[in-house]
Design an enzyme around this catalytic site. Structure first.
Site, short mmCIF file in Angstrom:
data_model
loop_
_atom_site.label_atom_id
_atom_site.label_comp_id
_atom_site.label_asym_id
_atom_site.label_seq_id
_atom_site.Cartn_x
_atom_site.Cartn_y
_atom_site.Cartn_z
N ASP A 1 0.82 -1.35 -0.05
CA ASP A 1 0.01 0.06 -0.04
C ASP A 1 0.82 1.42 -0.08
OD1 ASP A 1 -2.02 -1.72 0.01
OD2 ASP A 1 -2.66 -1.11 2.12
N ALA A 2 2.13 1.36 0.85
CA ALA A 2 2.79 2.49 0.93
C ALA A 2 3.51 2.97 -0.48
CB ALA A 2 3.79 2.33 2.07
N TYR B 1 2.16 2.26 -3.40
CA TYR B 1 0.93 2.76 -4.17
C TYR B 1 0.94 4.50 -3.76
CZ TYR B 1 -3.63 3.54 -6.04
OH TYR B 1 -4.86 4.26 -6.60
N SER C 1 -13.07 10.25 -1.31
CA SER C 1 -11.77 9.74 -0.89
C SER C 1 -11.22 10.78 0.33
CB SER C 1 -11.00 9.31 -1.75
OG SER C 1 -9.92 8.44 -1.11
N LEU C 2 -10.36 10.44 0.83
CA LEU C 2 -9.44 11.32 1.85
C LEU C 2 -8.12 11.48 0.97
CD1 LEU C 2 -10.38 9.95 5.01
CD2 LEU C 2 -11.25 11.98 4.27
N GLU D 1 -10.49 9.88 14.44
CA GLU D 1 -11.04 8.78 14.17
C GLU D 1 -10.03 7.75 13.76
OE1 GLU D 1 -14.16 8.88 11.59
OE2 GLU D 1 -15.32 10.35 12.85
N LYS E 1 -8.35 5.30 11.03
CA LYS E 1 -8.76 5.13 9.67
C LYS E 1 -8.69 3.54 9.59
CE LYS E 1 -7.55 6.23 5.17
NZ LYS E 1 -7.67 4.82 4.55
N ASP F 1 -9.13 -0.10 8.15
CA ASP F 1 -8.62 -0.85 7.05
C ASP F 1 -9.86 -1.86 6.53
OD1 ASP F 1 -6.76 -1.02 4.91
OD2 ASP F 1 -5.13 -2.20 6.23
N ARG G 1 -18.38 1.49 -2.14
CA ARG G 1 -18.19 2.76 -2.87
C ARG G 1 -17.86 2.55 -4.29
NH1 ARG G 1 -12.81 5.77 -1.13
NH2 ARG G 1 -12.12 4.33 -2.40
N GLU H 1 -17.26 1.84 7.21
CA GLU H 1 -16.28 0.92 6.74
C GLU H 1 -16.68 -0.48 7.27
OE1 GLU H 1 -13.96 2.46 4.92
OE2 GLU H 1 -12.23 1.18 5.03
N TYR I 1 -19.22 6.14 10.09
CA TYR I 1 -18.70 7.28 10.63
C TYR I 1 -19.19 8.56 9.83
CZ TYR I 1 -15.61 5.45 6.60
OH TYR I 1 -15.46 4.83 5.41
N LYS J 1 -11.17 14.98 11.35
CA LYS J 1 -12.38 15.53 10.71
C LYS J 1 -12.72 16.96 11.20
CE LYS J 1 -14.29 11.22 9.27
NZ LYS J 1 -15.37 10.23 9.43
N LYS K 1 -1.68 8.84 7.78
CA LYS K 1 -1.19 7.31 7.54
C LYS K 1 -0.01 7.06 8.60
CE LYS K 1 -2.57 5.65 3.72
NZ LYS K 1 -2.99 4.69 2.95
N CYS L 1 23.25 -31.61 6.42
CA CYS L 1 23.39 -30.37 7.32
C CYS L 1 24.52 -29.59 6.64
CB CYS L 1 23.68 -30.77 8.59
SG CYS L 1 24.02 -29.29 9.77
N CYS M 1 27.27 -29.33 9.46
CA CYS M 1 28.38 -30.21 9.94
C CYS M 1 28.28 -31.42 8.90
CB CYS M 1 27.79 -30.87 11.35
SG CYS M 1 26.33 -31.84 11.43
N CYS N 1 18.80 -31.91 11.19
CA CYS N 1 20.20 -32.54 11.06
C CYS N 1 20.24 -33.67 12.00
CB CYS N 1 21.08 -31.37 11.44
SG CYS N 1 22.76 -31.91 11.98
N CYS O 1 26.99 -31.55 15.93
CA CYS O 1 26.91 -30.57 14.84
C CYS O 1 27.07 -29.43 15.88
CB CYS O 1 25.54 -30.68 14.28
SG CYS O 1 25.01 -29.12 13.47
S1 IVH Z 1 -14.42 9.47 5.92
C1 IVH Z 1 -15.79 12.32 3.02
N1 IVH Z 1 -13.70 8.04 8.16
O1 IVH Z 1 -10.59 5.85 4.10
C2 IVH Z 1 -15.02 11.54 3.79
N2 IVH Z 1 -13.01 7.34 5.94
O2 IVH Z 1 -8.75 6.97 2.26
C3 IVH Z 1 -14.92 10.10 3.35
N3 IVH Z 1 -11.89 5.20 6.05
O3 IVH Z 1 -12.84 5.79 1.42
C4 IVH Z 1 -14.30 9.00 4.33
N4 IVH Z 1 -11.79 4.96 8.21
O4 IVH Z 1 -12.93 3.76 2.90
C5 IVH Z 1 -13.51 8.22 6.75
N5 IVH Z 1 -13.00 7.10 10.27
C6 IVH Z 1 -12.92 6.83 8.72
C7 IVH Z 1 -12.55 5.99 7.76
C8 IVH Z 1 -12.37 6.19 6.56
C9 IVH Z 1 -11.55 4.28 7.03
C10 IVH Z 1 -11.65 4.66 4.61
C11 IVH Z 1 -12.96 5.18 3.68
C12 IVH Z 1 -12.40 6.06 2.53
C13 IVH Z 1 -10.93 5.81 2.69
C14 IVH Z 1 -10.28 7.30 2.11
#
Ligand code: IVH
Length: 662
Positions: A19-20, A22, A68-69, A100, A102, A104, A123, A159, A211, A280, A304, A397, A400, A415, A421
């Site tokens: 992921d990182a 990406y 997304s964020l 909050e 995040k 996964d 989504r 989520e 959320y 937020k 992150k 081995c 030995c 072994c 040994c």
């Molecule tokens: S808020 C408009 N809150 O992270 C705000 N997203 O990278 C939209 N996610 O698509 C998202 N925990 O799938 C929000 N506490 C949280 C979250 C969260 C995980 C995910 C979610 C979002 C993605 C964005």
């Protein structure tokens, strides 16, 4: 390239990149596009939320797009985010945020009409998602009907995720059945939610935290969605929707970063996976004033955690030989920074595991290190070197040259050299001297290696003949440390029978079994003369362990080492029956986790306390035993990572049994 990875990730659930990495690609692309706006095309991955709905599901168009964020990776990124908001709002005072976890997993939206669950969708690409109503209905924590007086139309967003314990259990079962295992809980959640047959989803341990909001109608007086994100979370909870209990209201950047640090420290012990935190802006009027840019709101950001997965190259695969001769394949890696440390070696456990994952020299692999858990190869991304052949178990081995044998049906190959040994000798001495065995302070791995290499020590018994003069001759050994070491070795002569038995390194005899053996026989001579049937009388000792014990004592080499140890003055107080009942667990700290069958955790705790032991709530290096009931969760992972011995309930009961009867 990013579009390709999006497809692998969102549609196929088979990402090729950590992921990182990406995220890094996206950051690069965004920077490029900012610098050369002409290059920006409307279908650039930066311009949309990734993913395509799978055709087999009904398509749901989101009336309000699911956004997304943006990501923050450093404290400076968070400061810049806060500064931008101040500027746009023209405000000078400290801002209030809701922080909050995040989660996964994958984002879903759930529409309730007149309090009844009507529709649920993923989504997807943010505009169109998949209709997963049937599957979401199977998630036990999601109510079919809301409580109280919710708005007539309420679209709640959140989520879907898979708790770690459920993920591990599911993969264990899949592995046993030879079925496909999931890479991580997020993929598993996504794959499980997007099963075409809801009956399959129903069997998967999915969960959901809400959320946020999509559409809604004004609610009845006094039961609205509130003025702030914080009030919204309370309202959702009141209507019976599951909301994460870790959300907090915080002030300013300092409050955000404090939360980030605090939650980060607890990350490994949370029952679900998170990859960061989300800040937020709390007041909704301000959220509305700020609005959105392309795919993300200006009023929220994801901060992150450092990556716990990374891709790297396998430089070689070697076999290490352990105390019992077990050959362990170890991958030598191109050093990679992951989970906060640089990893250059990873154990591959056994040859079966190497073949199952099909790891070969030259491969690019994903390495994972989460919390204190030992790093692991998650899977191979690509066999780059077409020439690389499958790793073979050596027939001799590597240390030995003795023959390697593998018992039919066992994962481990050994072994057969025994004490001839060098590797086994070294590991035997290391185990003998370790803290929980004879506890010889200052006798570290490097030193043991030197002692074996210079043939000053062949077996543990030789430790007691070492002189200061011999030690000082070793590299990096001063007079003071030599003197201290000789004293520490001398102190270890006075030990206890359970420690001594454990120190001998008999196969399958851990501390608990050593204790049980000591208590049962009370005396080493009796034990060393016992038959397999007699040893099996000891609580929780089965035929395999009993056979190992008897085989150990019948080997002339072992008997000689024991005789030499005793001649060198290694001794222990006799365990007379009344003494055996006194405080046998003194100095031991237990952590009890999961659900026990025979007793409650409280009763288990009382039993430990009654026998002089201590009970702690968290696992550390000082923990003597982790007692693991059903669904042990993250404590088990932590214990395994730290090398803390784990007792299943039956072993724990066996440990207590002799005393509870007294
Ligand atoms: S808020 C408009 N809150 O992270 C705000 N997203 O990278 C939209 N996610 O698509 C998202 N925990 O799938 C929000 N506490 C949280 C979250 C969260 C995980 C995910 C979610 C979002 C993605 C964005």
């Amino acid at each position: 390239m990013i579009a390709h990875h999006d497809y692998r990730y969102y549609v196929l659930d088979e990402p090729e990149l950590a992921d990182a990495e990406y995220d890094r690609l996206m950051v690069e692309l965004r920077a490029l596009e900012a610098e050369y706006p002409d290059l920006l095309s409307p279908d650039s991955p930066t311009q949309r939320v990734s993913g395509e709905p799978v055709a087999a599901f009904g398509v749901v168009t989101h009336t309000i797009p699911m956004l997304s964020l943006d990501n923050a990776f450093t404290a400076e990124d968070v400061q810049a985010f806060d500064r931008r908001i101040h500027e746009r709002l023209g405000s000078e005072t400290e801002l209030q945020y809701v922080a909050e976890p995040k989660l996964d997993g994958l984002a879903v939206t759930v529409i309730y009409r007149d309090g009844q669950l009507e529709r649920a969708a993923t989504r997807g690409d943010g505009v169109k998602g998949e209709d997963v109503t049937g599957n979401v209905r199977t998630i036990r924590t999601v109510p079919q009907r809301l409580r109280g007086t919710p708005p007539a139309l309420l679209e709640a967003r959140g989520e879907v995720f898979m708790p770690t314990a459920g993920f591990e259990r599911m993969n264990r079962i899949a592995r046993e059945r030879g079925e496909k295992v999931y890479i991580n809980p997020r993929n598993s959640a996504s794959g499980s939610l997007r099963q075409l047959d809801p009956r399959i989803s129903a069997g998967r341990p999915l969960d959901l935290f809400f959320y946020g909001l999509g559409m809604f109608t004004p609610a009845a007086e006094g039961s609205g969605i509130g003025q702030t994100q914080w009030e919204l979370l309370q309202a959702l909870r009141q209507w019976g929707l599951p909301v994460c209990a870790e959300a907090r209201r915080v002030r300013g950047v300092d409050g955000c970063l404090g939360y980030y640090a605090e939650l980060g420290a607890r990350r490994a012990s949370l029952p679900y996976q998170i990859d960061g935190v989300v800040y937020k802006l709390d007041p909704r009027v301000d959220q509305e004033r700020l609005g959105f840019v392309s795919r993300a709101p200006r009023w929220a950001i994801a901060h992150k955690f450092p990556a716990d997965e990374a891709t790297t190259l396998v430089l070689g695969i070697e076999f290490q030989v352990g105390r019992t001769g077990a050959l362990t394949p170890v991958a030598r890696l191109e050093p990679v920074f992951v989970g906060g440390v640089t990893v250059s070696n990873v154990t591959l456990h056994n040859i079966g595991e190497v073949h199952r994952k099909d790891v070969r020299v030259g491969d690019t692999v994903i390495v994972r290190r989460a919390g204190d858990v030992i790093p692991e190869v998650v899977r191979v991304v690509k066999h780059v070197d077409a020439q690389a052949t499958e790793v073979q178990l050596p027939s001799q081995c590597p240390i030995c040259g003795s023959q390697v044998s593998r018992v039919e049906g066992e994962a481990v190959a050994r072994c057969t050299g025994g004490f001839t040994c060098r590797a086994q000798r070294q590991e035997a001495v290391r185990h003998f001297a370790s803290r929980r065995a004879m506890d010889i302070e200052g006798l570290g791995d490097k030193l043991i290696e030197q002692l074996i290499e210079h043939e000053l020590v062949q077996s543990p018994a030789d430790l007691y003949r070492l002189s200061e003069i011999e030690l000082v001759a070793l590299e990096r050994m001063g007079e003071r440390s030599a003197n201290k070491l000789v004293q520490a070795i001398d102190r270890s002569r006075a030990t206890t029978l359970p420690r001594f038995l454990f120190a001998l390194g008999i196969r399958e005899v851990g501390e608990a079994t050593a204790l049980a053996l000591a208590v049962h026989f009370g005396d080493l001579d009796k034990l060393s003369r016992a038959s397999v049937a007699e040893v099996q009388q000891v609580p929780d000792v089965g035929p395999v362990v009993a056979a190992h014990v008897v085989a150990f004592f019948s080997a002339a080499a072992h008997r000689e080492v024991i005789a030499r140890l005793r001649a060198a003055g290694v001794r222990w107080p006799r365990l007379a029956a009344p003494e055996r009942s006194a405080q046998p667990l003194a100095g031991m700290t237990f952590v009890i986790t999961g659900t026990l069958q025979a007793m409650t955790r409280d009763e288990a705790q009382k039993a430990v306390l009654a026998l002089g032991g201590r009970v702690s709530g968290s696992v550390s290096k000082k923990t003597r035993y982790l007692v693991a009931g059903a669904e042990p969760g993250s404590k088990l992972r932590k214990a395994t990572g730290l090398g803390v011995p784990v007792l299943e309930e039956s072993a724990f009961l066996a440990l207590l049994k002799p005393y509870r009867a007294l």
